[in-house]
Design a protein around this motif. Structure first.
Motif, short mmCIF file in Angstrom:
data_model
loop_
_atom_site.label_atom_id
_atom_site.label_comp_id
_atom_site.label_asym_id
_atom_site.label_seq_id
_atom_site.Cartn_x
_atom_site.Cartn_y
_atom_site.Cartn_z
N ALA A 1 -3.23 -4.46 1.51
CA ALA A 1 -3.31 -4.94 2.89
C ALA A 1 -3.64 -6.42 2.81
N VAL A 2 -2.85 -7.25 3.51
CA VAL A 2 -3.00 -8.70 3.39
C VAL A 2 -2.99 -9.35 4.77
N SER A 3 -3.51 -10.57 4.81
CA SER A 3 -3.29 -11.43 5.97
C SER A 3 -2.54 -12.65 5.48
N VAL A 4 -1.63 -13.15 6.31
CA VAL A 4 -0.75 -14.24 5.91
C VAL A 4 -0.99 -15.44 6.82
N GLU A 5 -1.22 -16.57 6.19
CA GLU A 5 -1.54 -17.81 6.88
C GLU A 5 -0.39 -18.80 6.70
N GLY A 6 -0.10 -19.56 7.75
CA GLY A 6 0.89 -20.61 7.63
C GLY A 6 2.11 -20.46 8.51
N LEU A 7 2.21 -19.34 9.23
CA LEU A 7 3.38 -19.12 10.08
C LEU A 7 3.05 -19.21 11.56
N ALA A 8 1.83 -18.95 11.94
CA ALA A 8 1.42 -18.95 13.34
C ALA A 8 -0.01 -19.49 13.44
N ALA A 9 -0.47 -19.64 14.68
CA ALA A 9 -1.82 -20.17 14.88
C ALA A 9 -2.87 -19.25 14.28
N GLN A 10 -2.60 -17.94 14.30
CA GLN A 10 -3.52 -16.97 13.72
C GLN A 10 -2.85 -16.29 12.54
N ARG A 11 -3.66 -15.76 11.65
CA ARG A 11 -3.12 -15.05 10.50
C ARG A 11 -2.43 -13.76 10.95
N ILE A 12 -1.43 -13.37 10.18
CA ILE A 12 -0.62 -12.20 10.50
C ILE A 12 -0.95 -11.10 9.52
N ALA A 13 -1.21 -9.91 10.01
CA ALA A 13 -1.49 -8.77 9.15
C ALA A 13 -0.20 -8.27 8.51
N GLY A 14 -0.35 -7.69 7.32
CA GLY A 14 0.83 -7.15 6.66
C GLY A 14 0.46 -6.33 5.45
N VAL A 15 1.48 -5.95 4.70
CA VAL A 15 1.31 -5.22 3.46
C VAL A 15 2.14 -5.94 2.41
N ALA A 16 1.60 -6.08 1.21
CA ALA A 16 2.29 -6.86 0.19
C ALA A 16 2.30 -6.13 -1.14
N ASN A 17 3.37 -6.34 -1.87
CA ASN A 17 3.47 -5.87 -3.25
C ASN A 17 3.53 -7.08 -4.17
N ILE A 18 2.72 -7.06 -5.22
CA ILE A 18 2.78 -8.11 -6.23
C ILE A 18 2.97 -7.42 -7.57
N GLY A 19 4.01 -7.81 -8.26
CA GLY A 19 4.34 -7.17 -9.53
C GLY A 19 5.79 -7.39 -9.90
N VAL A 20 6.29 -6.52 -10.76
CA VAL A 20 7.64 -6.71 -11.32
C VAL A 20 8.71 -5.89 -10.61
N ARG A 21 8.36 -5.15 -9.57
CA ARG A 21 9.31 -4.37 -8.76
C ARG A 21 10.19 -3.47 -9.63
N PRO A 22 9.61 -2.49 -10.32
CA PRO A 22 10.37 -1.69 -11.29
C PRO A 22 11.48 -0.85 -10.67
N THR A 23 11.38 -0.53 -9.38
CA THR A 23 12.45 0.25 -8.75
C THR A 23 13.69 -0.60 -8.52
N ALA A 24 13.49 -1.88 -8.24
CA ALA A 24 14.60 -2.76 -7.86
C ALA A 24 15.20 -3.51 -9.03
N THR A 25 14.42 -3.81 -10.08
CA THR A 25 14.92 -4.65 -11.16
C THR A 25 14.19 -4.34 -12.45
N SER A 26 14.81 -4.73 -13.56
CA SER A 26 14.17 -4.54 -14.88
C SER A 26 13.95 -5.86 -15.59
N ASN A 27 14.00 -6.99 -14.84
CA ASN A 27 13.89 -8.29 -15.50
C ASN A 27 12.46 -8.66 -15.86
N GLY A 28 11.47 -7.92 -15.37
CA GLY A 28 10.08 -8.17 -15.73
C GLY A 28 9.47 -9.40 -15.10
N ARG A 29 10.15 -10.00 -14.15
CA ARG A 29 9.65 -11.22 -13.52
C ARG A 29 8.77 -10.87 -12.33
N ALA A 30 7.57 -11.41 -12.31
CA ALA A 30 6.63 -11.10 -11.24
C ALA A 30 7.04 -11.77 -9.93
#
Length: 314
Positions: free
Chosen positions: A223-252
């Motif tokens: 669960a994240v808040s995102v700053e820089g797009l609006a006057a107030q932070r925006i709630a959201g959900v984020a994935n950080i990693g290598v996305r193993p379902t979508a790719t096998s390149n190992g790039r974060a």
């Protein structure tokens, strides 16, 4: 804040200086920078930071180097926010690594930066084979007319504040402890770039931030808040990693799905604040399974924000 690559041959003005990697700019760094800027203001001189790129441990042991807490750009933004007037980014390469300690004093501190007062951490060593230390700097200061001050270790609840301690907390999924050491929730900033549009195809468009380094300090779904797009932070959900379902390149990569946000954000520079871990990253057998899990993650994150409304602006 003005940023320079390298050290000039001859300084154009005297400086108050500190030296370090400043990865993450945690509470210990912040205390040191407060001393730096206070002394600089009292002397009417610029507050200057000398830092290194890459991190020395990345140069000496690239395979074993620790995860970075911040990119160079993020570090510079944090130094600027701390009131630093100038930062010199020195390339850490073979030439610098083998430079004798005395040459560093003569070429960098005396001629290049014209130091009048120097702040260093209590474990600071410099020069080839780490031959330079506090006593050597004090002797040089007596000779060349600058003073040297050591910053004692800062502790929080009996623990030494360090970049390593922040990394350990993030690796253990203890975001609250990392935030105590940093003085703020851990965050990653970067420019939103075009991705492969998989999130959009499965009904969850994301803001994609390409990671500068292969090994992030934390991985998973948050669960994240995102700053820089609006006057107030925006709630959201984020994935950080290598996305193993979508790719096998190992790039974060960092991907953030923003709740109730429909505008384009390509090219925007945003900051993603990590507030609560939902689960570890894993590979799914299909995009349908991934879509179902993201929907569950989004619902869980929305409920977390409903239960913790004050954390959106934390």
């Amino acid at each position: 804040m003005r940023v320079f690559r390298g050290i000039p041959e001859h300084a154009d003005a005297a400086t108050v200086l500190t030296i370090g990697n400043f990865d993450g700019v945690h509470l210990g760094h912040q205390a040191l920078l407060k001393l730096l800027t206070g002394k600089a203001r009292s002397l009417g001189l610029p507050a200057v930071v000398l830092t290194f790129e890459p991190h020395p441990r990345e140069y000496f042991s690239p395979a074993d180097a620790p995860a970075r807490l911040a990119s160079l750009r993020e570090k510079l933004l944090l130094l600027d926010a701390a009131g630093v007037d100038r930062t010199h980014v020195c390339r850490f390469d073979a030439r610098f690594a083998t430079q004798p300690a005395q040459a560093f004093i003569d070429d960098t501190l005396v001629r290049g930066l014209n130091v009048r007062h120097l702040f260093i951490g209590d474990d600071f060593c410099f020069g080839a084979r780490r031959q330079g230390d506090f006593a050597m700097l004090q002797a040089a200061g007596t000779q060349h007319g600058f003073t040297v001050e050591s910053m004692p270790t800062l502790s929080v609840a009996g623990e030494r504040v360090s970049s390593s301690a922040v990394r350990d907390a993030l690796a253990a999924d203890d975001l609250a402890h990392a935030a105590r050491l940093l003085g703020r929730p851990y965050s990653i900033a970067g420019r939103v770039s075009h991705g492969d549009k998989i999130g959009r195809q499965i009904g969850f468009p994301t803001a994609n931030i390409q990671m500068k380094h292969r090994h992030p300090a934390l991985t998973g779904v948050y669960a994240v808040s995102v700053e820089g797009l609006a006057a107030q932070r925006i709630a959201g959900v984020a994935n950080i990693g290598v996305r193993p379902t979508a790719t096998s390149n190992g790039r974060a990569r960092l991907e953030a799905h923003l709740f109730d946000w429909t505008q384009s954000c390509y090219g925007a520079h945003i900051r993603v604040h990590f507030l609560h871990k939902l689960r570890a990253e894993r590979k799914f057998e299909s995009f349908d399974a991934l879509r179902a899990q993201i929907a569950l993650d989004a619902d869980t994150a929305r409920q977390w924000f409903a239960d913790n409304p004050d954390r959106l602006q934390a």
